[in-house]
Each structure stands twice: as structure tokens, then as C-alpha cells.
Motif scaffolding. Structure first.
Motif, PDB file in Angstrom:
ATOM      1  N   VAL A  63       0.850  -1.142  -0.069  1.00 45.29           N
ATOM      2  CA  VAL A  63       0.020   0.035   0.011  1.00 45.29           C
ATOM      3  C   VAL A  63       0.796   1.260  -0.110  1.00 45.29           C
ATOM      4  O   VAL A  63       0.434   2.114   0.214  1.00 45.29           O
ATOM      5  CB  VAL A  63      -0.724  -0.007   1.302  1.00 45.29           C
ATOM      6  CG1 VAL A  63      -1.888  -1.035   0.978  1.00 45.29           C
ATOM      7  CG2 VAL A  63      -0.276   0.004   2.544  1.00 45.29           C
ATOM      8  N   ALA A  64       2.257   1.093  -0.203  1.00 50.46           N
ATOM      9  CA  ALA A  64       3.138   2.197  -0.206  1.00 50.46           C
ATOM     10  C   ALA A  64       3.022   3.136   0.883  1.00 50.46           C
ATOM     11  O   ALA A  64       3.109   4.194   1.098  1.00 50.46           O
ATOM     12  CB  ALA A  64       2.763   2.975  -1.578  1.00 50.46           C
ATOM     13  N   ASN A  66       5.394   2.964   3.106  1.00 50.40           N
ATOM     14  CA  ASN A  66       6.819   3.346   3.622  1.00 50.40           C
ATOM     15  C   ASN A  66       7.313   3.044   4.771  1.00 50.40           C
ATOM     16  O   ASN A  66       8.316   3.535   5.090  1.00 50.40           O
ATOM     17  CB  ASN A  66       6.836   4.744   3.281  1.00 50.40           C
ATOM     18  CG  ASN A  66       7.394   5.528   2.396  1.00 50.40           C
ATOM     19  OD1 ASN A  66       8.347   5.307   1.761  1.00 50.40           O
ATOM     20  ND2 ASN A  66       6.620   6.273   1.548  1.00 50.40           N
ATOM     21  N   ILE A  77      15.705   0.960   0.283  1.00 45.98           N
ATOM     22  CA  ILE A  77      14.317   0.713  -0.191  1.00 45.98           C
ATOM     23  C   ILE A  77      13.868   2.342  -0.676  1.00 45.98           C
ATOM     24  O   ILE A  77      13.775   3.258   0.366  1.00 45.98           O
ATOM     25  CB  ILE A  77      13.145   0.271   0.523  1.00 45.98           C
ATOM     26  CG1 ILE A  77      13.927  -1.413   1.100  1.00 45.98           C
ATOM     27  CG2 ILE A  77      11.756   0.227  -0.046  1.00 45.98           C
ATOM     28  CD1 ILE A  77      12.901  -1.994   1.833  1.00 45.98           C
ATOM     29  N   ALA A  78      13.402   2.382  -1.694  1.00 44.18           N
ATOM     30  CA  ALA A  78      12.801   3.753  -2.054  1.00 44.18           C
ATOM     31  C   ALA A  78      11.377   3.622  -2.924  1.00 44.18           C
ATOM     32  O   ALA A  78      11.471   2.813  -3.839  1.00 44.18           O
ATOM     33  CB  ALA A  78      13.730   4.668  -2.828  1.00 44.18           C
ATOM     34  N   LEU A  79      10.387   4.228  -2.679  1.00 43.26           N
ATOM     35  CA  LEU A  79       9.141   4.261  -3.560  1.00 43.26           C
ATOM     36  C   LEU A  79       8.304   5.581  -3.637  1.00 43.26           C
ATOM     37  O   LEU A  79       8.606   6.260  -2.627  1.00 43.26           O
ATOM     38  CB  LEU A  79       8.266   2.863  -2.670  1.00 43.26           C
ATOM     39  CG  LEU A  79       7.800   3.300  -1.179  1.00 43.26           C
ATOM     40  CD1 LEU A  79       6.501   2.677  -1.144  1.00 43.26           C
ATOM     41  CD2 LEU A  79       8.737   2.800  -0.316  1.00 43.26           C
ATOM     42  N   GLN A  80       7.236   5.299  -4.192  1.00 44.13           N
ATOM     43  CA  GLN A  80       6.395   6.614  -4.162  1.00 44.13           C
ATOM     44  C   GLN A  80       4.924   5.924  -4.303  1.00 44.13           C
ATOM     45  O   GLN A  80       4.684   5.110  -4.885  1.00 44.13           O
ATOM     46  CB  GLN A  80       6.786   7.303  -5.432  1.00 44.13           C
ATOM     47  CG  GLN A  80       5.729   8.333  -5.883  1.00 44.13           C
ATOM     48  CD  GLN A  80       5.599   9.677  -4.725  1.00 44.13           C
ATOM     49  OE1 GLN A  80       6.585  10.188  -4.220  1.00 44.13           O
ATOM     50  NE2 GLN A  80       4.190   9.686  -4.105  1.00 44.13           N
ATOM     51  N   LYS A  81       4.055   6.729  -3.569  1.00 40.63           N
ATOM     52  CA  LYS A  81       2.922   6.178  -3.461  1.00 40.63           C
ATOM     53  C   LYS A  81       1.954   6.841  -4.440  1.00 40.63           C
ATOM     54  O   LYS A  81       2.128   7.720  -5.121  1.00 40.63           O
ATOM     55  CB  LYS A  81       2.048   6.738  -1.893  1.00 40.63           C
ATOM     56  CG  LYS A  81       0.636   6.590  -1.804  1.00 40.63           C
ATOM     57  CD  LYS A  81      -0.241   7.925  -2.213  1.00 40.63           C
ATOM     58  CE  LYS A  81      -1.727   7.495  -2.196  1.00 40.63           C
ATOM     59  NZ  LYS A  81      -2.450   9.007  -2.547  1.00 40.63           N
ATOM     60  N   GLU A  83      -2.544   6.145  -6.285  1.00 38.25           N
ATOM     61  CA  GLU A  83      -3.538   5.530  -5.884  1.00 38.25           C
ATOM     62  C   GLU A  83      -4.297   5.298  -7.154  1.00 38.25           C
ATOM     63  O   GLU A  83      -4.386   6.099  -7.960  1.00 38.25           O
ATOM     64  CB  GLU A  83      -4.260   6.209  -4.694  1.00 38.25           C
ATOM     65  CG  GLU A  83      -4.905   7.627  -4.959  1.00 38.25           C
ATOM     66  CD  GLU A  83      -5.560   8.109  -4.015  1.00 38.25           C
ATOM     67  OE1 GLU A  83      -5.123   8.031  -2.714  1.00 38.25           O
ATOM     68  OE2 GLU A  83      -6.996   8.747  -4.172  1.00 38.25           O
ATOM     69  N   PHE A  93       6.242   3.461  -8.127  1.00 38.88           N
ATOM     70  CA  PHE A  93       7.730   2.715  -8.166  1.00 38.88           C
ATOM     71  C   PHE A  93       8.056   2.042  -6.835  1.00 38.88           C
ATOM     72  O   PHE A  93       7.625   2.665  -5.767  1.00 38.88           O
ATOM     73  CB  PHE A  93       8.734   3.619  -8.797  1.00 38.88           C
ATOM     74  CG  PHE A  93       9.424   4.488  -8.068  1.00 38.88           C
ATOM     75  CD1 PHE A  93      10.522   4.156  -7.192  1.00 38.88           C
ATOM     76  CD2 PHE A  93       8.786   5.912  -8.062  1.00 38.88           C
ATOM     77  CE1 PHE A  93      11.024   5.133  -6.283  1.00 38.88           C
ATOM     78  CE2 PHE A  93       9.533   6.736  -7.310  1.00 38.88           C
ATOM     79  CZ  PHE A  93      10.577   6.357  -6.527  1.00 38.88           C
ATOM     80  N   ARG A  95      11.568   0.477  -5.450  1.00 41.48           N
ATOM     81  CA  ARG A  95      12.962   0.182  -5.795  1.00 41.48           C
ATOM     82  C   ARG A  95      13.687  -0.702  -4.509  1.00 41.48           C
ATOM     83  O   ARG A  95      13.960   0.211  -3.466  1.00 41.48           O
ATOM     84  CB  ARG A  95      13.582   1.238  -6.280  1.00 41.48           C
ATOM     85  CG  ARG A  95      15.029   1.003  -6.958  1.00 41.48           C
ATOM     86  CD  ARG A  95      15.598   2.389  -7.401  1.00 41.48           C
ATOM     87  NE  ARG A  95      14.721   2.895  -8.197  1.00 41.48           N
ATOM     88  CZ  ARG A  95      14.379   4.215  -8.392  1.00 41.48           C
ATOM     89  NH1 ARG A  95      14.855   5.044  -7.389  1.00 41.48           N
ATOM     90  NH2 ARG A  95      13.475   4.750  -9.238  1.00 41.48           N
ATOM     91  N   GLU A 135      13.477  -3.095  -9.600  1.00 38.08           N
ATOM     92  CA  GLU A 135      12.217  -2.425  -9.502  1.00 38.08           C
ATOM     93  C   GLU A 135      10.989  -3.118  -9.147  1.00 38.08           C
ATOM     94  O   GLU A 135      11.149  -4.405  -9.153  1.00 38.08           O
ATOM     95  CB  GLU A 135      12.196  -1.779 -10.949  1.00 38.08           C
ATOM     96  CG  GLU A 135      13.436  -0.846 -11.348  1.00 38.08           C
ATOM     97  CD  GLU A 135      13.359   0.565 -10.598  1.00 38.08           C
ATOM     98  OE1 GLU A 135      12.351   0.869 -10.095  1.00 38.08           O
ATOM     99  OE2 GLU A 135      14.379   1.296 -10.525  1.00 38.08           O
TER     100      GLU A 135
END
Ligand code: SF4
Ligand code: SF4
Ligand code: SF4
Ligand code: SF4
Ligand code: FES
Lengths: 182, 910
Positions: A63-64, A66, A77-81, A83, A93, A95, A135
């Protein structure tokens, strides 16, 4: 005195015990035989290559939120929410830089949805570090992984497609706020 | 001062406070929800329970709510005793019974006061096995998300929205455990301060919709202290980014200015920074609307060549920093420099500065505004031009209740007691304006008229304060009497009607009050974030002369810094000038009509990517800091100018850092104070490091850029500011101008702001930031009343006279290019009197076209509009620039189709 002798005897006996250490990746049965590939037993909770799993309904579990990213001691770990049109959160994404990951499993522990899981696959060596950057498309599997039944969205109260207010676990139907009944 | 004993330790506290306020000010940890320093106590949540003892021998004590108990001398309480702790833990447990448990998908998560308080009270295991009650959510417009299940019924939202901000469309419904905080039906929350619900609500019920769209947890944001660029109030903000994208704007507490609250233009108007219309490269126009990307060096060399050839006129901008304006002024020389304001605007800003200098009346900060006890607003629609002032004025009026409560011995924080004792009595506010505005509901009396008549009314009030003749109109007599009998009278006016006489009248009222022995205050509003800065810098050319000079062909090069000239003068005048000049150089952040005519464009940094200084309406210089490094070739305008000038062989613009430019700014007249606004780039905090922009829990450092380069780049060193692009260092003890975010151990939410105040709700720790550049006090002479030319009113046959009308969403250039503000603003409109509308055959919803402005406007009919005059939405398409004088013909446009209002759409519930 006696106990020391017993200890010595036990140590001596170990000379004839079979090895716990497995010759990896291959082993010869006898010195003249050809080496054969060896795969030691790894428990399901072994902490190897990380995957992202899916809910029992087949949708992405992540669900992003974080939490895995913030708990990661090496910050790999890096991600972007983002919806979908019905308000279901998922990562735009996601990563993981495995060249930094120390396989500590903290992300799995922090994850409230069981999305991120460590697997018993440790064979992820690469000659080129760039290939260790995974990814979402490399991480996401088509299955539930270790926790077949859990579905975060059925527990949490937020509405998504196919689950309205009052339809999550342990929820009563939405209130009519205009009712004056006590 | 009172001495209270908390858990056996004595503390000296302020007697006027409640125990919760006093304990928090002493640094004690006591959980709370419903109390807010600006909203007072209502005792709704029961979270701040403590045990109070009668005397030293009392060992049992009794449970009380700290927020509802005065900090009287000799009070003995315990926060830590087991009974109190257990009670607070069960309060949280009750509050969490129906909680949806969706922190991972909640925008409040990680900065949630409910999470913090749950952890602080130690409630970790859910025991309740029953069903959770649920609610449907509502669509609340482009600014806010609604997720009612997360509510803990603290009532903060309605207390802020209705009581504090005067909203009417947010209510509480239902009974017992079914309390619902929302609107009667789905729809846009209309109040101009609705965005504050994001910060006021201690849970995730109201969250920031545009922020949610590309959401980032607070711990992952990197933030810097900034100044809102939305208007001349200069509210202090935190601006945050991640992945090179501006994510959100939050309130940065300033004790004298914005306090805890921003307006929605400021909070949601910064989206233009992420716009796809950003200019990102140096460009050279090859044909109409088509630009070639140039190498930076080539671009600079071209500009340097133009500078070398001489004959350069520079046009600065009231939306650009002091630094950029001074750089351009230094480059072209005073005589060739124009501040970039329209001629009308500039003469008004000059008039304001002259007036403020001449009177001994202070320019009030917003906390001064709130302490006034009678107010006259003369001709300015503050809710739309300086919104935060309107919110402060609402408190001015409401504060009558505080005074009355003080006389009756009711503590000031006792919200319900204070307001029921006041019985609706308010401090008098008199509004003389062209049209009704959103704060008319609190006015003691109203007058709606055309600008020159409003000015007359102002002069009449001034005369009446001196000596009443008895024959004055009601409004004048009442206003004069109220101002005369007030302790702290306040006059508010400004430039928005572009009428000199109104500002002069405001000055006359102040002068009359002074001669009547009063100590009045005078607040004059100018349109833009740095209008006062531009006014203080000044230039040798005003806009019309500058354009004339350029149009006459005697100028080789025109450099425009961060300005769209089409908004500053009539279209033909601008077109003529811009098309005549040989070289038009534009430095700007967004593609504007001016930029698309330029021969050479340079990408300018916005307030979020550069460091600079704005001067607000108080002449308070305030520094904003770059949040992230600009992408591509974007750079602050002053840097482009300085580089080109240096290349051209000039040695007086050899600046490499913003601090160097600041030295040059400080050397100009009136500007000596700017050095003291904030420390220079060399400042190191107590940790001997720069202040970090990133939080201590910033995540993803080794993965963020791994897709581009597996080797983590070295953190870029910020040579420009005392802030760093890393998490190294301490966010503690630095001057308040350098505070990049609020966070304290155990206090992840914005409630931690009290850890950065001298006392809860007091001045910011280290003093409120900013330095006032002008000391008011009898310098020069008060401008006399100028002879204003009375022109006849218009009519359907002769044409109408146009009066500028401002809108909070749409009139300001930059914020009206931010997507949520675009969604919230209307189409360009014209306001007619009912009679004129009828004669013209126009009704609400039709369109009228104006050939002079070359645009069509939606018709609005307002009974307060005077016949013969038409209010025009300035800043909107077709009315970007100054409105033409004279009689303007209008006709109903039969082909007009109203643009569908996006708010009529009601999103599926859920
Ligand atoms: S903790 Fe789990 S749900 Fe949250 S972002 Fe990581 S993988 Fe996704
Ligand atoms: S309001 Fe706070 S406690 Fe509730 S879901 Fe959101 S983050 Fe969690
Ligand atoms: S919506 Fe938020 S502010 Fe309003 S009562 Fe609920 S928790 Fe409090
Ligand atoms: S009042 Fe002005 S400065 Fe303050 S937030 Fe609103 S637009 Fe920005
Ligand atoms: S803070 Fe005291 S009862 Fe809510």
C-alpha cells in the motif's frame, strides 16, 4: 576431572560425525567422482531475496506506506505512493538496491500488509552492481507468499473497489447521521 | 506568576493559563486532543486528565481535566500517578474502539497526534471485540480529503472552522457515538481557510488532497523555512519536497504574523513550482512561439554582448526577491530601472510608504490587529487581497468576548464560558467597500459604494472624529464614534481599487485620530509578496514611461526579470513596446505571454528553489530558503544577471553567493536591516553542523537514485545557506528563521510546534523571525488629498466604468497556475447592478463580451453594485492587466457557454 574426560571423549567422537557444513555450490561424493550440485535445506523464513506479494484477491498487497523504507537500516528501499481511481493505494515505483541490502528482514517485520517478504533464495550475485537494483516489476510475484490468507484491505476501514464502508472485518454498516434516535 | 506543584516538583507558571498549557510550557509531557492554544479549552476529549490534590496531606486527590483547571497559585497535581495514567490510557482505548486501523493508508500516519498520544499513554493492545461503527465520507472539493471513521470527536474542526474562521458549511451532526463532522451534503468547503483543518484536526479525517496525490511521509520530506508568495502578508511556511518535486506547504508558526494558520491561497497555491509550463533551459526564439535550447555559456555570452552594447532598460518585479530586483537595478542603473509594478500600483505603493512614514501610527502585525478594539476597513477587500488579515480581523471582533470575560473574571482559555458570557457582543468593525465580502457577517455596519465615494466617506469620518456636525450619514457617525472611543483603533485600507483617494482618506482618518489623542494603527495592503520591497527599492522609470521609452525605439535591450508585463499595463502599450525593442530578454520561472515574445529566455528559480528576501506589508524583511536544488539549468535570476554582467566586463556584480547579493541589497537605501534577518551561510548550529533539511528518519538514501547511478552521489553541499541537504546536524537552538520543520521526540505531529516556542502559543523560540525595515514616525509629510477627477457614471448606452474586483483564487498570478487553485477558481466574471443587468438583457450565468478587453466574462448580479459601474475580476483571463479608464462598452455574448463548474460533480461516496 571426570567431566573433562567426558568432554574430551565427546570432542573425539565428533571426528566421525557427518558435516553440518554443506559444500556449496557442488560437492564430490568421492575424490574421483564428478561434482554434483548441492542445494542445502533452507527454512521458509530464511532471509534471502526480497519479493512483493499479492493479496488473496490477486491485487498488489503493498500500500506504499513507507514503513519498510523507514525501518531499513541501510536505507535501500525507495518508493512513491499513488492510488487507483477508487482510492486503493499502491506504489508508483518500488525500488530495492540489493547491493546495499543486508537481508536483515526488518522490512518484512515492519510491513503491515505482508507485502514484502524475504525468501530462501540467496543466489543473487551479479558482476555488475547495477543489476542489483530491483524495480517493482522484478520484485512483484503472482502469489501470496508465506501468508496465504491475510488481506490488509479487509481489516482496514478505507474504501476500495469492491469494499465499501461497513464491509471490512468487524464493521457495522454506515450510520445514518440524520437519525435522531438515541 | 503562580507556583504549582507537579509530581512533587515546583514550577513557576503564568496564573492566567490552564494547567495543561502551563505544564506543556514547562516541558512536561501531558497528552491532549481538544485544547488548542488559539481555540481554547472545551474539555471534550478527557485526555488531559491529572490528579489534583487539595493540599500537601491529601494523598487520594481527585481526577480533573488539566485543560479546564486554572493554574492557581499552590495547585498540586500529579501527571505520573497510576490512577491518572490508567484513566488516560482508557480514554485512548475508548477513542480507538471504532478506529478503522488504517494508518498505513492514512496521510496523517507518521505525523498523527492520535498515534503520538496512543504511544504516550501506552495503549498497545486492542481488547474491544465488538463491531466498529462506520461513516460515509464526503467530497469536500479540491483541497481536502475526508475520512470520517478516523474521528475522535475532539470538536477542533468545527471550533476552528465556524468559531475562528467564520465558516458556515461544516457542522457536527448526529448524537451519542455517531457524531459526524461534515457538510449537509457533499460539496466544496467554502471557507478561505479550510486548509487549516489539515493541521487543526489531530487525526487523519481532514487531509491535504493535492499532497495525497503524490504522497510522502513527513519523515521522508526534506523541508526548508519559506515565505508565502501569495500576497503581501508574507506568512511563514514550511515548504517540503521529495524526488525533486514540491510536495506541500505547511504553516510555520510566527507569533506576530500568521500564528498557527494560513489561507488556502498560500497553502494550495504553490503547485506552480511543479508546473509543466516551467522554463527549464536557456532558449532563443527562432520563430513565433518556437525556441531553440541554447548552451548556457552561449546564452550568457549573448546577454553579455547586449549588456556591453549598452542602452539597456530593466524591468524588475514585485513577485521577485529583493536580491533579483537589486541585481537588475545595479546592472541597468537606477535611471533605466523600473520596479515592474504598473504605474498605478507603483504610485499607490509609494503613497503608502510615504503615509506610513509620515504618521506616527504603527503598522500593526497580525497579533496587533487582533488586539485592536475598533476597526475601519476602507475600500479594501482584505479577504481576497490579504486573506490572513481577514482571519485576524475576525479575531479582533471576537476578542470583545475576551475583554468582557477578563472583566468578569472568566479565564481567557475557557472557550464556552467566554463566548456565552459575551452573548454575541463584538468589537465594532466598519466596512466601507465596493462589494459585499466574506467578513460582512461580523461588521457593525456596512457601506457599499464606488471607490471615490468610499474615499469621501473616509474623509467624512476623519472630519467627524475631529468635530461632528450632526448631519453626517449614519455610517460615518457610528464609525467615527467607535474609533474615537476605542483604546486601539485600527484602520485598514489598500491598493486593490487602484484609488489614491482611498489611501489618502485612510491616512486622514489616522491623522484625525492622532490629533484626538489616540494611538491608532494603520494597515495598508499592497498586492504582491514583495510589493513593499519593490516600493522601497524604487526605480527611475515607472511602467508607462518605461514602455513608452522602449516603444519609441531608443532602447536596444529590455531585460524583464520574473514579470509578465501584460499584467502591468494595457495590452497595446505592452505589445508595442515588446515588439519594437531589438532584444527582449526575459528571466522567468513560468512560460508567460511576455516570455513567449522574448528573444532570449533564461530559466529562473521559484521561491522553492532559491534563497531570497521578501518585504511584507509591515515592511518586515523575511528570508525564504531554497528547498531543493533546481533541475536542469534553472537558477536564481540574480545569478544569470550577475554572470552575464561579469562576462561583459562589469566588476560591480561579481557575486557568487546570495550573501554577496545581500550585501549589495543592504547597501541600498532603507535596506540596512536585511542583513539581520537571518544568519549568513557560514552559520553553524550548536552541533557545529548546518541545520538539516531532512528529518532524522529520512529513508531511501541508497535507493532513491540507484536507477540512475548505483554509486550514491555525494550529498551536495549547500554553499548558499546555513541549511544542508542532508540529515546531519541538529534541528535545535538555531534562530527561528532557520527552522526547517517541527519534530520532537515523542511528538511527530505538528503539535510539536510548542517545543519550538518560548512558551506555548508565545513567540517562536529565539524570537519571531523577520526585521522591519521602516520605522514609522513622522518622517516627511502626510500626503495631502489629491484633487481627484470625478467622472460620470456610465450606462448601458454610453458604456460602463470598470472597477477592479479581486478574488482569492484567481487574481494572483502564480497561485492561479497551481492545479488545485485552478480547480477552485471560477471563470472571469463581471458584476452588474440588477438594473444594469436588466437593461443590458443579461442575467446571472450569461456572458458579456468586452471588445476593449477582448474577452468574454460570466455575468454576476449584485444588488450592492452601483448602476453605471461594473466590477471586473482582475488577474483573470482578459483582465490580467490594469483596467482601462473611461467608459467601456459591453454587450451580451450570445455564443457564451459557461464552463461547467467542476464542483457540481459529486464524487461517488466512499
Ligand atoms: S511496509 Fe509493506 S505495504 Fe508498506 S511500503 Fe513497504 S512493502 Fe509496501
Ligand atoms: S488518524 Fe492517525 S491513528 Fe488514525 S489511521 Fe490516521 S495515522 Fe493512524
Ligand atoms: S474531524 Fe478531526 S478535528 Fe474534527 S472532531 Fe474529528 S478528530 Fe476532531
Ligand atoms: S495570507 Fe497571503 S501570505 Fe498568508 S498564506 Fe495567504 S496568500 Fe500566503
Ligand atoms: S485537552 Fe483537556 S479535555 Fe481535551
Amino acid at each position: 576431572m571426570i567431566s573433562q574426560l567426558v568432554s574430551l571423549w565427546k570432542v573425539f567422537l565428533h571426528l566421525f560425525a557427518s558435516n553440518e557444513t554443506v559444500q556449496y555450490p557442488s560437492k564430490k561424493k568421492w575424490w574421483w567422482s564428478k561434482p554434483t550440485k548441492v542445494m542445502p535445506y533452507l527454512a521458509p523464513r530464511y532471509r534471502g531475496r526480497i519479493i512483493l506479494t499479492r493479496d488473496p484477491d490477486g491485487e498488489e498487497r503493498c500500500v506504499a506506506c513507507n514503513l519498510c523504507a523507514v525501518v531499513c537500516p541501510v536505507d535501500c528501499i525507495a518508493l512513491q505512493k499513488t492510488e487507483d481511481e477508487n482510492g486503493r493505494w499502491y506504489p508508483e515505483f518500488f525500488r530495492i538496491n540489493f547491493s546495499r541490502c543486508i537481508m536483515c528482514g526488518m522490512c518484512e517485520e515492519a510491513c503491515p500488509t505482508y507485502a514484502i517478504q524475504l525468501t530462501p533464495d540467496f543466489e543473487i550475485c551479479e558482476y555488475d552492481r547495477n543489476n542489483l537494483v530491483y524495480e517493482k516489476e522484478h520484485l512483484l510475484i503472482n502469489g501470496v507468499g508465506k501468508y496465504p490468507d491475510y488481506s490488509f484491505w479487509q481489516v482496514a476501514g478505507k474504501t476500495i473497489f469492491g469494499k465499501n464502508k461497513g464491509e471490512a472485518q468487524n464493521e457495522s454498516p454506515p450510520e445514518d447521521v440524520r437519525s435522531l434516535l438515541p | 506568576m503562580a507556583t504549582i506543584v507537579v509530581d512533587g516538583v515546583e514550577f513557576e507558571v503564568d496564573e492566567g493559563q490552564n494547567l495543561l498549557h502551563a505544564c506543556l510550557s514547562q516541558g512536561l509531557e501531558l497528552p491532549y486532543f481538544c485544547w488548542h492554544p488559539s481555540l481554547g479549552s472545551v474539555g471534550a476529549c478527557r485526555q488531559c486528565a491529572v490528579i489534583q490534590y487539595a493540599d500537601a496531606d491529601d494523598t487520594r486527590g481527585r481526577l480533573t481535566m488539566a485543560c479546564m483547571t486554572p493554574a492557581k497559585d499552590g495547585t498540586r497535581i500529579s501527571i505520573q500517578t497510576e490512577t491518572a495514567k490508567q484513566f488516560r490510557a482508557s480514554v485512548i482505548e475508548w477513542l480507538m474502539e471504532n478506529h478503522p486501523h488504517d494508518c498505513p493508508v492514512c496521510e496523517e500516519g507518521g505525523e498523527c497526534h492520535l498515534q503520538d498520544m496512543t504511544v504516550m499513554t501506552g495503549h498497545t493492545q486492542r481488547r474491544y471485540r465488538g463491531r466498529k461503527r462506520t461513516f460515509e465520507n464526503q467530497y469536500l472539493g479540491p483541497f481536502l480529503n475526508h475520512e470520517m471513521n478516523r474521528c475522535i470527536t475532539c470538536y477542533r474542526c468545527v471550533r476552528f472552522y465556524n468559531d475562528y474562521a467564520g465558516g458556515t458549511d461544516l457542522q457536527v451532526f448526529g448524537s451519542r457515538d455517531r457524531m459526524y463532522f461534515g457538510r449537509t451534503t457533499d460539496g466544496v468547503l467554502e471557507n478561505e481557510f479550510s486548509g487549516n483543518l489539515i493541521e487543526v484536526c489531530p487525526t487523519g479525517v481532514f487531509t491535504d488532497k493535492p499532497f495525497s496525490e503524490s504522497y510522502t511521509r513527513k519523515w521522508d520530506l526534506s523541508s526548508a523555512p519559506s515565505i508565502c508568495a501569495g500576497c503581501a502578508v508574507g506568512c511563514n511556511t514550511f515548504v517540503s519536497e521529495r524526488y525533486g518535486r514540491l510536495k506541500r506547504v505547511h504553516n510555520r508558526y510566527h507569533g506576530e504574523l500568521n500564528g498557527y494558520f494560513l489561507c488556502d491561497r498560500g497553502r494550495f497555491g504553490a503547485g506552480f513550482v511543479n508546473s509543466t509550463d516551467r522554463i527549464e533551459h536557456v532558449g532563443e526564439r527562432v520563430e513565433d512561439d518556437f525556441f531553440d535550447v541554447l548552451d548556457v555559456e552561449v546564452g550568457i555570452a549573448k546577454l553579455a554582448e547586449m549588456i556591453r552594447q549598452g542602452d539597456v532598460v530593466g524591468i524588475g518585479s514585485p513577485r521577485a526577491s529583493l536580491e533579483t530586483n537589486v541585481a537588475l537595478k545595479t546592472l541597468v542603473g537606477e535611471a533605466q530601472f523600473c520596479t515592474g509594478m504598473s504605474s498605478a500600483e507603483e504610485s499607490l505603493v509609494d503613497l503608502i510608504i510615504q503615509t506610513q512614514r509620515a504618521t506616527s501610527a504603527d503598522i500593526p502585525s497580525l497579533s496587533d490587529v487582533e488586539s485592536a478594539d475598533a476597526v475601519l476597513i476602507l475600500g479594501e477587500d482584505v479577504l481576497n487581497t490579504a486573506p490572513r488579515v481577514a482571519l485576524a480581523l475576525r479575531q479582533t471582533v471576537r476578542n470583545r468576548a475576551l475583554n468582557l470575560a477578563g472583566e468578569a473574571g472568566i479565564p481567557q482559555w475557557q472557550d464556552a464560558g467566554v463566548s456565552s458570557h459575551a452573548q454575541g457582543r463584538l468589537n465594532p468593525l466598519f466596512i466601507a467597500s465596493v462589494l459585499p465580502s466574506g467578513i460582512d457577517d461580523i461588521a457593525a455596519d456596512l457601506l457599499h459604494d464606488v471607490p471615490l465615494n468610499l474615499a469621501d466617506c473616509g474623509f467624512a469620518i476623519a472630519a467627524c472624529i475631529g468635530e461632528a456636525t450632526g448631519s453626517e450619514p449614519d455610517f460615518v457617525r457610528k464609525a467615527a464614534a467607535a474609533l474615537r472611543s476605542a483604546q486601539n483603533p485600527l484602520i485598514v485600507s489598500g491598493t486593490s481599487t487602484r484609488t489614491r483617494a482611498i489611501v489618502e482618506a485612510a491616512g486622514a482618518v489616522v491623522a484625525a485620530l492622532e490629533s484626538a489623542g489616540k494611538v491608532p494603527r494603520l494597515l495598508l495592503v499592497a498586492p504582491e509578496a514583495n510589493s513593499f520591497g519593490s516600493g522601497l527599492i524604487g526605480g527611475g522609470l515607472d511602467m508607462n514611461t518605461a514602455l513608452q521609452r522602449v516603444a519609441s525605439g531608443s532602447t536596444k535591450t529590455l531585460i524583464v526579470a520574473e514579470n509578465d508585463i501584460f499584467r502591468r499595463a494595457e495590452r497595446e502599450r505592452v505589445e508595442q513596446a515588446l515588439c519594437t525593442v531589438e532584444n527582449l530578454v526575459v528571466l522567468d520561472s513560468l512560460d508567460t505571454p511576455t516570455a513567449s515574445l522574448a528573444g532570449l529566455v533564461f530559466p529562473a528559480a521559484t521561491f522553492a528553489e532559491s534563497t531570497g528576501t521578501f518585504v511584507n506589508y509591515e515592511t518586515r524583511a523575511q528570508r525564504f530558503y531554497c528547498v531543493f536544488e533546481p533541475r536542469h539549468e534553472i537558477a536564481p535570476s540574480w545569478r544569470w544577471l550577475a554572470q552575464a554582467a561579469t562576462d561583459a566586463g562589469r566588476d560591480d556584480l561579481g557575486w557568487t553567493h546570495v550573501d554577496d547579493v545581500l550585501e549589495a541589497v543592504a547597501a541600498s537605501p532603507n535596506m540596512a536591516g536585511v542583513r539581520a534577518v537571518a544568519p549568513d551561510a557560514g552559520y553553524l548550529g550548536s552541533s557545529l553542523c548546518k541545520t538539516p533539511r531532512e528529518t532524522p528518519r529520512f529513508s531511501g538514501r541508497t535507493a532513491m537514485n540507484a536507477n540512475v547511478n548505483i554509486h550514491e552521489p555525494k550529498t551536495s553541499v549547500d554553499e548558499e545557506t546555513p541549511l544542508s541537504f542532508s540529515m546531519e546536524g541538529l534541528n535545535r537552538d538555531q534562530p527561528s528563521a532557520l527552522l526547517p520543520f517541527v519534530w520532537a521526540p515523542g511528538w511527530n505531529s505538528n503539535q510539536s510546534v510548542f517545543k519550538f516556542q518560548q512558551e506555548v502559543g508565545g513567540a517562536a523560540a529565539g524570537g519571531d523571525p523577520g526585521v522591519r525595515l521602516l520605522a514609522s514616525g513622522s518622517i516627511g509629510t502626510m500626503p495631502a488629498r489629491s484633487a481627484s477627477v470625478r467622472s460620470d457614471r456610465g450606462g448601458v448606452d454610453t458604456g460602463f466604468r470598470l472597477i477592479p474586483v479581486q478574488a482569492i483564487f484567481g487574481s494572483d498570478e502564480l497561485s492561479s497556475r497551481s492545479p488545485p487553485v485552478v480547480e477552485r477558481s471560477s471563470a472571469a466574471f463581471m458584476i452588474f447592478s440588477p438594473m444594469d443587468a436588466e437593461r443590458l438583457g443579461a442575467t446571472q450565468g450569461m456572458g458579456v463580451s468586452c471588445s476593449v478587453l477582448g474577452a468574454t466574462f460570466a455575468v454576476t448580479v449584485d444588488a450592492a453594485m452601483k448602476s453605471g459601474y461594473v466590477g471586473v475580476s482582475v488577474g483573470f483571463t482578459g483582465a490580467e492587466g490594469e483596467l482601462p479608464d473611461g467608459l467601456i462598452g459591453l454587450a451580451v455574448d450570445p455564443n457564451y457557454r459557461p464552463t461547467p463548474n467542476p464542483h457540481d460533480r459529486v464524487i461517488a461516496r466512499g
